[in-house]
Scaffold this motif. Structure first.
Motif, PDB file in Angstrom:
ATOM      1  N   PHE A 185      -8.783 -24.163  15.097  1.00  0.00           N
ATOM      2  CA  PHE A 185      -7.676 -24.178  14.119  1.00  0.00           C
ATOM      3  C   PHE A 185      -7.980 -24.309  12.694  1.00  0.00           C
ATOM      4  CE2 PHE A 185      -6.582 -26.061  18.274  1.00  0.00           C
ATOM      5  CZ  PHE A 185      -5.187 -26.081  18.294  1.00  0.00           C
ATOM      6  N   ALA A 186      -7.140 -23.999  11.827  1.00  0.00           N
ATOM      7  CA  ALA A 186      -7.474 -23.720  10.368  1.00  0.00           C
ATOM      8  C   ALA A 186      -7.680 -25.275   9.945  1.00  0.00           C
ATOM      9  CB  ALA A 186      -6.277 -23.036   9.706  1.00  0.00           C
ATOM     10  N   ALA A 187      -8.079 -25.276   8.691  1.00  0.00           N
ATOM     11  CA  ALA A 187      -8.109 -26.612   8.042  1.00  0.00           C
ATOM     12  C   ALA A 187      -6.617 -27.079   7.765  1.00  0.00           C
ATOM     13  CB  ALA A 187      -9.199 -26.731   6.708  1.00  0.00           C
ATOM     14  N   TRP A 188      -6.701 -28.279   7.983  1.00  0.00           N
ATOM     15  CA  TRP A 188      -4.974 -28.974   7.811  1.00  0.00           C
ATOM     16  C   TRP A 188      -5.223 -30.203   7.060  1.00  0.00           C
ATOM     17  CZ3 TRP A 188      -1.149 -26.069   9.560  1.00  0.00           C
ATOM     18  CH2 TRP A 188      -0.028 -26.469   9.473  1.00  0.00           C
ATOM     19  N   PRO A 189      -4.245 -30.508   6.196  1.00  0.00           N
ATOM     20  CA  PRO A 189      -4.211 -31.720   5.533  1.00  0.00           C
ATOM     21  C   PRO A 189      -3.891 -33.010   6.285  1.00  0.00           C
ATOM     22  CG  PRO A 189      -2.281 -30.381   5.232  1.00  0.00           C
ATOM     23  CD  PRO A 189      -3.150 -29.589   5.746  1.00  0.00           C
ATOM     24  N   GLY A 190      -4.557 -34.113   5.891  1.00  0.00           N
ATOM     25  CA  GLY A 190      -4.336 -35.354   6.743  1.00  0.00           C
ATOM     26  C   GLY A 190      -5.027 -36.534   6.094  1.00  0.00           C
ATOM     27  N   PHE A 242      -0.430 -34.404   8.418  1.00  0.00           N
ATOM     28  CA  PHE A 242       0.772 -34.226   7.880  1.00  0.00           C
ATOM     29  C   PHE A 242       1.617 -33.100   8.233  1.00  0.00           C
ATOM     30  CE2 PHE A 242      -1.568 -36.920   4.412  1.00  0.00           C
ATOM     31  CZ  PHE A 242      -0.663 -37.736   4.567  1.00  0.00           C
ATOM     32  N   GLY A 243       2.829 -33.035   8.254  1.00  0.00           N
ATOM     33  CA  GLY A 243       3.473 -31.759   8.742  1.00  0.00           C
ATOM     34  C   GLY A 243       3.902 -32.008  10.093  1.00  0.00           C
ATOM     35  N   THR A 244       2.881 -32.010  11.064  1.00  0.00           N
ATOM     36  CA  THR A 244       2.756 -32.156  12.441  1.00  0.00           C
ATOM     37  C   THR A 244       3.128 -33.553  13.067  1.00  0.00           C
ATOM     38  OG1 THR A 244       0.431 -32.315  12.926  1.00  0.00           O
ATOM     39  CG2 THR A 244       1.589 -30.019  12.889  1.00  0.00           C
ATOM     40  N   HIS A 245       2.452 -34.548  12.041  1.00  0.00           N
ATOM     41  CA  HIS A 245       2.620 -35.935  12.551  1.00  0.00           C
ATOM     42  C   HIS A 245       1.994 -36.242  13.908  1.00  0.00           C
ATOM     43  CE1 HIS A 245       6.483 -35.722  10.005  1.00  0.00           C
ATOM     44  NE2 HIS A 245       5.468 -35.553   9.292  1.00  0.00           N
ATOM     45  N   ILE A 305       1.588 -29.573   2.874  1.00  0.00           N
ATOM     46  CA  ILE A 305       0.899 -29.625   1.614  1.00  0.00           C
ATOM     47  C   ILE A 305       1.779 -30.724   0.767  1.00  0.00           C
ATOM     48  CG2 ILE A 305       0.425 -28.568  -0.486  1.00  0.00           C
ATOM     49  CD1 ILE A 305      -1.594 -28.394   1.616  1.00  0.00           C
ATOM     50  N   ASN A 306       2.982 -30.301   0.979  1.00  0.00           N
ATOM     51  CA  ASN A 306       4.059 -31.067   0.226  1.00  0.00           C
ATOM     52  C   ASN A 306       4.163 -32.655   0.402  1.00  0.00           C
ATOM     53  OD1 ASN A 306       5.049 -28.923  -1.214  1.00  0.00           O
ATOM     54  ND2 ASN A 306       6.486 -28.567   0.266  1.00  0.00           N
ATOM     55  N   GLU A 307       3.871 -32.840   1.798  1.00  0.00           N
ATOM     56  CA  GLU A 307       3.918 -34.248   2.453  1.00  0.00           C
ATOM     57  C   GLU A 307       2.746 -35.176   1.840  1.00  0.00           C
ATOM     58  OE1 GLU A 307       4.624 -34.869   6.543  1.00  0.00           O
ATOM     59  OE2 GLU A 307       6.305 -33.824   6.716  1.00  0.00           O
ATOM     60  N   ILE A 308       1.435 -34.419   1.865  1.00  0.00           N
ATOM     61  CA  ILE A 308       0.497 -35.293   1.183  1.00  0.00           C
ATOM     62  C   ILE A 308       0.448 -35.473  -0.101  1.00  0.00           C
ATOM     63  CG2 ILE A 308      -0.992 -33.123   1.083  1.00  0.00           C
ATOM     64  CD1 ILE A 308      -3.277 -34.552   2.267  1.00  0.00           C
ATOM     65  N   ASP A 324       9.385 -37.734  10.953  1.00  0.00           N
ATOM     66  CA  ASP A 324       9.792 -36.599  11.421  1.00  0.00           C
ATOM     67  C   ASP A 324      11.340 -36.309  10.996  1.00  0.00           C
ATOM     68  OD1 ASP A 324       7.444 -35.370  12.788  1.00  0.00           O
ATOM     69  OD2 ASP A 324       7.744 -36.878  14.387  1.00  0.00           O
ATOM     70  N   SER A 325      11.984 -35.172  10.548  1.00  0.00           N
ATOM     71  CA  SER A 325      13.111 -35.005  10.453  1.00  0.00           C
ATOM     72  C   SER A 325      13.659 -33.857  11.027  1.00  0.00           C
ATOM     73  CB  SER A 325      13.333 -34.913   8.864  1.00  0.00           C
ATOM     74  OG  SER A 325      12.512 -33.691   8.401  1.00  0.00           O
TER      75      SER A 325
END
Length: 532
Positions: A22-27, A51-54, A89-92, A104-105
């Motif tokens: 997987f690509a590097a992901w913000p968390g 973030f993003g996927t929760h 990215i926006n969430e972090i 989650d929305s």
């Protein structure tokens, strides 16, 4: 991620997490969900919230990088990034500003997609990240669209919804093409365990509902465990005249047994730093002189010798190997005493990990219940590092009336399981006898009085007999802990090819009582199963 500078991450740190494939992901470093266990690895690992996927995952520390330091590295080629990545990215970034984590929305609209693109481009370029359209406006418009769509649907499909099972809402999934693969709970690797927080909670509730329907029993309320005055000193402790050690001590776990032991350590003059999974309990002990720690690792850092008394072998392992656990602060100057009821294999695994960090290890198994823990009259079975045993003598004197040193690691665990096996089998037999007496029309109090005059009389039978007659079962020793010890004893019998037919039968009786909802009640509640 490639090896390089070593980092030490703490709870809440923003990171880039790299899972295999997987690509590097913000968390961010976070506490794992209740049903998410740490992989059995001795390397330093952290639980990461994506973030993003929760989602959540356990990752090696070597697969994590600080978010701010590597932001430009992993945010390059912005035109190729998916909307999910931009959302993450926006969430972090919002998390770094406010400390709040997004919920989650559902699927985003084209307006939200455009807003994410603008926000992401601004972040990458270094411009202001303030949205051109307030997020609240976007959320309100999305909510209006959802409400209008629901009202349109209500006229045409109301009859269809009437037959739709409750609690099973339809789910709309939007897939989008992307050069990155996003973390999802369909992926499994040797170094990570990924859990979706929403799916795990729904599975857990569904499972609970299924068990409840199967048993067809009302919810049972756990009876209150007897309360003791923490500030009072028991007469037994006063008579011991203990000279407290000048070392600093720590204690992990303020449960039924741990509370009494810590109380006696404090009342005998020891310096104690405490931690408990439920933070509310700590306040009571701080009031009588204890110091509070935020994590198990902090207890180790503040102590020369730390004790642990938690629920079971898995909890004991989590305490040592988990995020911000014991191993993070273990050094050559530290000692660790495991007082949880565990098997020899678990004890040896913990001992090996502690010794690899240069620390000293001791297992101190406990014979007794909450009353004995409060009065300081426990029987302690100890094995492991002899020098640590000597350094802990004043603590053992405060906790118990007798202490036995049994040699190498594992011996104390084996001895404790043998004694628990005898206790469990005897208690199951006693419960059946009391049930038979009741069915035969005999007065149970008469049975208990006559029993007290025979060679079968012992404090265990008298105490449990009174609880059976009263029918309250206040928790002195949880039934689920007894069943756990019987299971561990049976496992030891399997390893040694020793037949244990009576123990197996007693285990089934306790297991059934636990299944009926009496796991957190006292062991005397096994009588309920015996009456069937």
């Amino acid at each position: 991620m490639s090896a390089g500078t070593e980092y030490t991450f703490r709870m809440g740190d923003a990171v880039w997490a790299k899972m295999k494939g997987f690509a590097a992901w913000p968390g961010k470093i976070d506490y794992p969900p209740e049903n998410m266990k740490r992989p059995a690895m001795k390397k330093v690992m952290h639980c990461v919230f994506f973030f993003g996927t929760h989602d959540f995952a356990w990752l090696l520390e070597s697969d994590l990088k600080p978010y701010q330091e590597f932001k430009n590295t992993f945010c390059n080629n912005s035109k190729k990034k998916s909307n999910s990545f931009k959302k993450a990215i926006n969430e972090i970034e919002e998390f770094l500003k406010t400390g709040k984590t997004f919920k989650d929305s559902g699927a985003s609209s084209s307006v939200e997609d455009a807003q994410m693109d603008a926000d992401f481009d601004a972040l990458v370029s270094g411009a202001s990240s303030k949205p051109s359209t307030p997020m609240s406006t976007v959320k309100k418009s999305a909510k209006k669209r959802n409400l209008s769509r629901d009202s349109e649907d209500s006229g045409s499909s109301s009859s269809a919804r009437k037959t739709k099972p409750a609690g099973r809402p339809s789910k709309k999934i939007r897939e989008e093409a992307s050069p990155e693969r996003e973390p999802s709970n369909n992926h499994t690797s040797a170094t990570s365990t990924l859990v979706s927080s929403s799916s795990s909670s729904s599975k857990k509730s569904a499972s609970s509902a299924a068990v409840s329907n199967f048993l067809d029993r009302p919810t049972l309320h756990t009876p209150a465990s007897p309360n003791f005055d923490l500030s009072s000193t028991s007469q037994t402790l006063k008579e011991k005249s203990i000279e407290p050690s000048k070392l600093n001590f720590g204690f992990l776990g303020l449960g039924i047994m741990g509370s009494g032991m810590v109380k006696n350590l404090l009342n005998s003059g020891h310096n104690v730093t405490v931690w408990n999974r439920t933070a509310e309990k700590i306040t009571e002990f701080v009031r009588i002189g204890a110091k509070q720690a935020l994590t198990p690792g902090d207890v180790i850092a503040e102590s020369d010798i730390a004790f642990s008394c938690v629920a079971d072998p898995q909890a004991a392992k989590d305490m040592v190997f988990g995020n911000c656990g014991v191993l993070t602060e273990m050094t050559t100057t530290k000692g660790y005493v495991e007082m949880t009821g565990i098997d020899a294999d678990t004890s040896q695994d913990i001992a090996e990990a502690i010794c690899l960090k240069g620390g000293r290890y001791l297992e101190a198994q406990v014979q007794g219940s909450k009353t004995q823990a409060n009065e300081g009259t426990l029987v302690l079975l100890v094995s492991g590092d002899r020098s640590l045993f000597d350094d802990s003598q004043s603590c053992f004197q405060a906790m118990g009336r007798n202490t036995f040193y049994l040699g190498e690691v594992g011996n104390a665990s084996k001895m404790n399981l043998v004694l628990q096996l005898m206790s469990g089998v005897a208690l199951a037999g006693f419960a059946e006898g009391m049930a038979l007496a009741d069915r035969a029309g005999l007065q149970q109090k008469d049975v208990l009085e006559v029993l007290g005059l025979t060679s079968l009389a012992c404090p265990l039978m008298v105490e449990k007999g009174k609880a059976i007659i009263e029918g309250a079962f206040p928790t002195h020793h949880p039934l689920q802990h007894m069943q756990k010890d019987l299971k561990l004893a049976l496992n030891m019998g399997d390893q040694l090819e020793q037949p244990l037919p009576l123990s197996a039968s007693a285990n089934e009786v306790f297991k059934h009582a636990k299944r009926l909802g009496y796991g957190e009640h006292d062991t005397s509640a096994v009588y309920i199963r015996a009456r069937f």
